[in-house]
Design a protein around this motif. Structure first.
Motif, short mmCIF file in Angstrom:
data_model
loop_
_atom_site.label_atom_id
_atom_site.label_comp_id
_atom_site.label_asym_id
_atom_site.label_seq_id
_atom_site.Cartn_x
_atom_site.Cartn_y
_atom_site.Cartn_z
N GLN A 117 1.20 -1.44 0.33
CA GLN A 117 0.22 0.32 0.06
C GLN A 117 0.98 1.16 0.12
OE1 GLN A 117 -3.38 0.12 -0.76
NE2 GLN A 117 -2.96 2.13 -0.96
N GLU A 118 2.24 0.88 0.99
CA GLU A 118 2.96 2.63 0.82
C GLU A 118 3.81 2.77 -1.01
OE1 GLU A 118 6.97 4.33 2.63
OE2 GLU A 118 6.44 1.42 3.38
N LEU B 71 2.29 1.38 -3.36
CA LEU B 71 1.38 2.45 -4.53
C LEU B 71 0.79 3.37 -4.34
CD1 LEU B 71 -1.01 1.63 -6.91
CD2 LEU B 71 -2.59 0.85 -5.37
N ASP B 72 1.09 3.69 -3.30
CA ASP B 72 0.28 5.65 -2.35
C ASP B 72 1.66 6.12 -3.44
OD1 ASP B 72 -2.01 4.58 -1.32
OD2 ASP B 72 -1.32 5.11 0.43
N ALA B 73 2.94 5.87 -2.30
CA ALA B 73 4.18 6.42 -3.07
C ALA B 73 4.10 6.92 -4.79
CB ALA B 73 5.30 5.92 -2.95
N LYS C 9 1.66 6.30 -7.49
CA LYS C 9 0.12 7.25 -7.05
C LYS C 9 -0.09 8.66 -7.34
CE LYS C 9 -3.48 5.42 -5.08
NZ LYS C 9 -5.05 5.01 -4.95
N GLU C 10 0.77 8.79 -6.80
CA GLU C 10 1.40 10.64 -5.98
C GLU C 10 2.40 11.28 -7.72
OE1 GLU C 10 4.10 11.50 -2.66
OE2 GLU C 10 2.69 10.13 -1.25
N ILE D 10 -2.33 6.10 -12.46
CA ILE D 10 -2.91 4.88 -12.10
C ILE D 10 -3.01 3.86 -13.09
CG2 ILE D 10 -5.10 5.13 -12.57
CD1 ILE D 10 -3.71 3.73 -9.25
#
Length: 80
Positions: free
Chosen positions: A65-66, A68-70, A72-73, A77
């Motif tokens: 998740q970390e 993916l979040d980084a 996506k910034e 996507i």
């Protein structure tokens, strides 16, 4: 064989080479899936990396998740 010393030496040489030949080519640098011991080596190695480059580098462990979040910034996507 001194693994940590070899890693530090390689990173110093690679940083010097890329700084001379490819200055400011990367906008972001994500280093993903690093093992737990990487943070210790990074503290030493990062002292050889230019401050501007250091700000571009994000070290991410194996937390999906970390990561993916980084991503996506900075990446749309649909391109991940």
């Amino acid at each position: 064989m001194d693994f940590v010393g070899d890693v530090v030496d390689f990173t110093r040489k690679a940083s010097n080479f890329t700084g001379q030949h490819y200055p400011e080519r990367s906008k972001y640098i994500l280093v993903i899936n690093v093992p737990s011991w990487f943070q210790i080596i990074w503290k030493v190695v990062s002292t050889f990396v230019d401050e501007v480059t250091q700000k571009k580098i994000k070290i991410l462990k194996k937390n999906k998740q970390e990561i993916l979040d980084a991503m996506k910034e900075i990446i749309p996507i649909e391109n991940i």
